[in-house]
Design a protein around this motif. Structure first.
Motif, PDB file in Angstrom:
ATOM      1  N   LEU A 167       3.796   6.896   0.032  1.00 12.12           N
ATOM      2  CA  LEU A 167       3.438   7.715   1.076  1.00 12.12           C
ATOM      3  C   LEU A 167       4.409   6.989   2.101  1.00 12.12           C
ATOM      4  O   LEU A 167       5.039   5.938   1.898  1.00 12.12           O
ATOM      5  N   GLY A 168       4.796   7.884   3.351  1.00 13.51           N
ATOM      6  CA  GLY A 168       5.371   7.142   4.379  1.00 13.51           C
ATOM      7  C   GLY A 168       5.011   6.091   5.071  1.00 13.51           C
ATOM      8  O   GLY A 168       3.711   5.980   5.159  1.00 13.51           O
ATOM      9  N   ARG A 169       5.762   4.997   5.652  1.00 18.79           N
ATOM     10  CA  ARG A 169       5.453   4.180   6.377  1.00 18.79           C
ATOM     11  C   ARG A 169       4.301   4.446   7.639  1.00 18.79           C
ATOM     12  O   ARG A 169       3.234   3.804   7.739  1.00 18.79           O
ATOM     13  N   ASP A 170       4.657   5.439   8.556  1.00 22.03           N
ATOM     14  CA  ASP A 170       3.841   5.808   9.613  1.00 22.03           C
ATOM     15  C   ASP A 170       2.337   6.222   8.997  1.00 22.03           C
ATOM     16  O   ASP A 170       1.386   5.924   9.799  1.00 22.03           O
ATOM     17  N   LEU A 171       2.470   7.122   8.178  1.00 28.14           N
ATOM     18  CA  LEU A 171       1.131   7.796   7.472  1.00 28.14           C
ATOM     19  C   LEU A 171       0.334   6.642   7.057  1.00 28.14           C
ATOM     20  O   LEU A 171      -0.849   6.517   7.117  1.00 28.14           O
ATOM     21  N   THR A 172       1.122   5.533   6.178  1.00 23.44           N
ATOM     22  CA  THR A 172       0.335   4.547   5.724  1.00 23.44           C
ATOM     23  C   THR A 172      -0.380   3.602   6.760  1.00 23.44           C
ATOM     24  O   THR A 172      -1.484   3.271   6.694  1.00 23.44           O
ATOM     25  N   ILE A 173       0.257   3.405   7.730  1.00 26.79           N
ATOM     26  CA  ILE A 173      -0.075   2.697   8.794  1.00 26.79           C
ATOM     27  C   ILE A 173      -1.316   3.317   9.607  1.00 26.79           C
ATOM     28  O   ILE A 173      -2.524   2.499   9.735  1.00 26.79           O
ATOM     29  N   GLU A 174      -1.373   4.367  10.015  1.00 34.74           N
ATOM     30  CA  GLU A 174      -2.539   5.354  10.502  1.00 34.74           C
ATOM     31  C   GLU A 174      -3.790   5.109   9.803  1.00 34.74           C
ATOM     32  O   GLU A 174      -4.874   5.204  10.075  1.00 34.74           O
ATOM     33  N   ILE A 175      -3.502   5.205   8.169  1.00 35.87           N
ATOM     34  CA  ILE A 175      -4.576   5.311   7.127  1.00 35.87           C
ATOM     35  C   ILE A 175      -5.233   3.950   7.082  1.00 35.87           C
ATOM     36  O   ILE A 175      -6.770   3.802   7.313  1.00 35.87           O
ATOM     37  N   VAL A 216       0.864  -1.346  -0.197  1.00 36.05           N
ATOM     38  CA  VAL A 216       0.063  -0.068  -0.001  1.00 36.05           C
ATOM     39  C   VAL A 216       1.094   1.332   0.081  1.00 36.05           C
ATOM     40  O   VAL A 216       0.430   2.191  -0.770  1.00 36.05           O
ATOM     41  N   LYS A 217       2.179   1.283   0.879  1.00 30.36           N
ATOM     42  CA  LYS A 217       2.983   2.263   0.748  1.00 30.36           C
ATOM     43  C   LYS A 217       3.628   2.570  -0.490  1.00 30.36           C
ATOM     44  O   LYS A 217       3.410   3.989  -1.055  1.00 30.36           O
ATOM     45  N   THR A 218       3.830   1.750  -1.279  1.00 28.44           N
ATOM     46  CA  THR A 218       4.389   1.675  -2.654  1.00 28.44           C
ATOM     47  C   THR A 218       3.294   2.279  -3.395  1.00 28.44           C
ATOM     48  O   THR A 218       3.599   3.190  -4.225  1.00 28.44           O
ATOM     49  N   HIS A 219       2.333   1.788  -3.637  1.00 26.05           N
ATOM     50  CA  HIS A 219       1.117   1.999  -4.360  1.00 26.05           C
ATOM     51  C   HIS A 219       0.824   3.536  -4.137  1.00 26.05           C
ATOM     52  O   HIS A 219       0.278   4.262  -5.198  1.00 26.05           O
TER      53      HIS A 219
END
Length: 651
Positions: free
Chosen positions: A613-621, A607-610
């Motif tokens: 975005l940054g890893r922290d923001l991707t996890i929060e989303i 998802v981060k690559t797609h």
């Protein structure tokens, strides 16, 4: 029609019943050997018109007064039997008192053994009985010669023909006075039905003393009514029920209750109206132990007076003393209902103290002497449910919980509906919703709704920028009428106002239909700057600290703008550190949907690559999407759980 004998020991009660029915009710070997009734005896006869008359023969000896009490409850007619030679004796008077306290109003006075004394003595005794029981006709009989039996039989047949059983009301209840095992049939219990109807195949609850509050589930396999096989039985009839269930004969005691599962549960406290006798040898004290006789049960209890002693000048001078509201604290749970008659003796069972009627089967332990409670109890001291509801729903009184009311009075739902049609209840309104079923004065209902509505209006005046008043705070502020707590009534009033579209409830907040949050020019300008900033950022949702650094709104202004936007739905909190526009979140969901179309399961890295975005923001989303059930985490991967969640939640 059910008829009970009463009177002093050896005054000829059993012989009289045998003359009337041909049945010797002294069935026990000890009774026949001693010539004295010990247990209740039953006999039946058919009248010439085909009516069934049942007789219960009670013991006359003082030692068996508890058995006598259980035998005369609920009968239609009593015969006070007096020996012509011995005249009125101690048990004659005590039995007369017991019948009066238990509400037995129709009584015949029968003088027996008239062939053994002079006519003048019989006439004198008849005059004495006329003074003791002014309304009771007196019959002179001899069971040995048969003299007077025809006249008495004629009176009984006439009364049986004219007898109209009381309307059968409520769910089935029966207080067991006998239980035994019959070979080939199994467990049999007997008693006089107190309320309702029962049929073969019905499921009942056996509230045995050893079974706890829930009781034991049993099924009616067979039924005898008035000593004849039957498919149904009803209140006022003598019933023998063949029961099937997980219960043994040894678990059943006299006085255990057999009841419809919808009946009120047993309790350890009950409120009642008590009438004490005038000539008590000692005053009854607060919390004094007594023996309580209710149905066929005798159990230990303590009596708690709910109101002060009535002055002696106001004492009733008829048969008993004044009536007082009391609460009984029972040693064992007992299943009772409003209107059940009872009698009390002292703890040693040597003196009858008084009797009365159950008012409330489930009495509270605390606040039992509050003025509002005592007023409700006095309102219950009436003969008809409509009268009770009329007095309990006067202006300014708390709403009546109809579910509790129906259970306490043992009324079926259809019977409550019929009661509410009474002209006595004009000006009342029934409020029926999932939260409860209530009856209250119509003006009070209007007041309750307007009071709740005014709370919301006042909130808007004090918080013009809020989208609405917190739901829980509104209910807490409006719970009850006039400050008198009525659980759930505020929620019911709110539901009514929402259905009328005067109020709106959304997101845990309540607002008036015409309310729109007001904002100052400064707050509006700050929101427009924030909206532009978040839109330009796209999927790169900033931290709150980044917003503060970039826009320089000031902590108070930024907090107010974000709070208002969250309340209105213009922003969503995706984590403690970030907020996002709904359209941005919908765009993120669409991108994840494209990724999921290529592969059922995806990782954070994918998802981060797609999304770039940054890893922290991707996890929060992703964690936000998990919370709203758009995605579902399974180990180290995720999948789309509910594609419609975004549209349902973010619109």
């Amino acid at each position: 029609m059910m008829v009970a004998t009463a009177g002093h020991v050896d005054h000829g009660k059993t012989s009289l019943v045998k003359q009337l029915t041909g049945v010797n009710t002294d069935r026990l070997e000890e009774e026949q050997r001693r010539g004295m009734t010990i247990a209740l005896g039953w006999a039946y006869r058919k009248t010439a018109a085909g009516n069934s008359v049942g007789f219960v023969d009670v013991p006359g000896h003082r030692r068996f007064i508890n058995t006598m009490i259980s035998g005369v409850r609920g009968v239609d007619l009593a015969m006070l039997v007096v020996d012509a030679g011995e005249g009125v004796m101690p048990q004659t008077l005590e039995h007369a008192r017991v019948m009066d306290l238990l509400g037995v109003q129709d009584i015949l006075a029968v003088i027996t053994k008239t062939d053994r004394v002079a006519p003048e003595q019989v006439r004198a005794l008849a005059a004495t009985l006329g003074g003791l029981l002014p309304a009771a006709p007196v019959f002179l009989v001899s069971s040995l010669s048969g003299s007077g039996i025809a006249a008495l039989t004629g009176e009984l047949e006439a009364r049986a023909a004219a007898h109209r059983a009381a309307a059968v009301r409520g769910h089935f209840r029966l207080s067991i006075d006998r239980a035994f095992v019959l070979k080939g049939a199994g467990l049999i219990v007997t008693g006089t039905a107190m309320a309702g109807r029962v049929a073969v195949g019905d499921t009942l609850r056996l509230h045995a003393a050893k079974a706890g509050i829930e009781g034991i589930k049993v099924r009616v396999r067979g039924l005898h009514v008035q000593d004849e096989a039957a498919s149904t039985g009803q209140a006022g009839q003598r019933c023998a029920l063949n029961l099937v269930g997980d219960v043994d004969r040894e678990e059943i005691q006299r006085g255990d209750m057999l009841a419809d599962p919808r009946c009120v549960a047993p309790s350890l406290r009950l409120d009642a109206r008590l009438r004490l006798l005038d000539d008590l040898p000692f005053p009854l004290k607060q919390l004094q132990p007594v023996k309580l006789y209710l149905g066929a049960r005798r159990l230990a209890a303590k009596v708690y007076f709910l109101e002060p002693q009535t002055p002696s000048s106001e004492r009733c001078r008829s048969v008993g003393g004044p009536e007082r509201l009391v609460q009984f604290l029972l040693k064992e749970p007992l299943q009772v209902c409003w209107g059940d008659r009872f009698l009390i003796q002292d703890d040693s069972e040597s003196v009858v103290l008084g009797g009365g009627t159950v008012l409330s089967p489930h009495a509270p332990q605390w606040h039992k002497r509050q003025a509002s409670r005592l007023g409700r109890l006095r309102a219950l001291n009436r003969s008809e449910p409509a009268e009770i509801l009329c007095h309990c729903s006067q202006p300014g009184l708390p709403p009546v919980n109809l579910r509790e009311f129906g259970a306490a009075l043992n009324l079926q739902d259809v019977e409550i509906d019929e009661v509410l049609e009474s002209p006595l209840l004009l000006g009342r309104v029934r409020v029926r919703q999932d939260a409860g079923d209530w009856l209250l004065n119509q003006d009070d209902w209007i007041t309750q709704r307007e009071r709740l509505y005014r709370q919301v209006v006042d909130w808007h005046a004090q918080h013009p920028m809020d989208t609405g008043m917190p739901h829980t705070e509104l209910l807490r502020a409006c719970n009850g009428i006039g400050g008198d707590c009525a659980p759930n009534m505020a929620a019911v009033a709110l539901d009514a106002l929402v259905q009328e579209k005067r109020l709106h409830l959304a997101g845990g907040r309540v607002r008036c239909a015409d309310h729109r949050p007001a904002t100052s020019p400064a707050i509006q300008a700050a929101w427009e700057r924030l909206q532009v900033f978040l839109t330009r950022g796209g999927f790169r949702i900033p931290l709150l600290s980044e917003i503060e650094r970039e826009l320089q709104l000031g902590p108070n202004v930024q907090t107010t703008v974000i709070a208002l936007a969250l309340q209105s739905g213009n922003l969503r909190q995706i984590s403690p550190k970030r907020v996002a526009l709904p359209e941005v979140l919908r765009g993120l969901a669409a991108e994840i949907g494209l990724l999921a179309a290529r592969q059922d399961f995806f990782t954070v890295i994918e998802v981060k690559t797609h999304l770039n975005l940054g890893r922290d923001l991707t996890i929060e989303i992703l964690e936000f999407f998990d919370r709203i059930q758009f995605t579902q985490r399974q180990g180290g991967t995720r999948r789309i759980r509910d594609a419609a969640a975004i549209k349902r939640i973010l619109t």
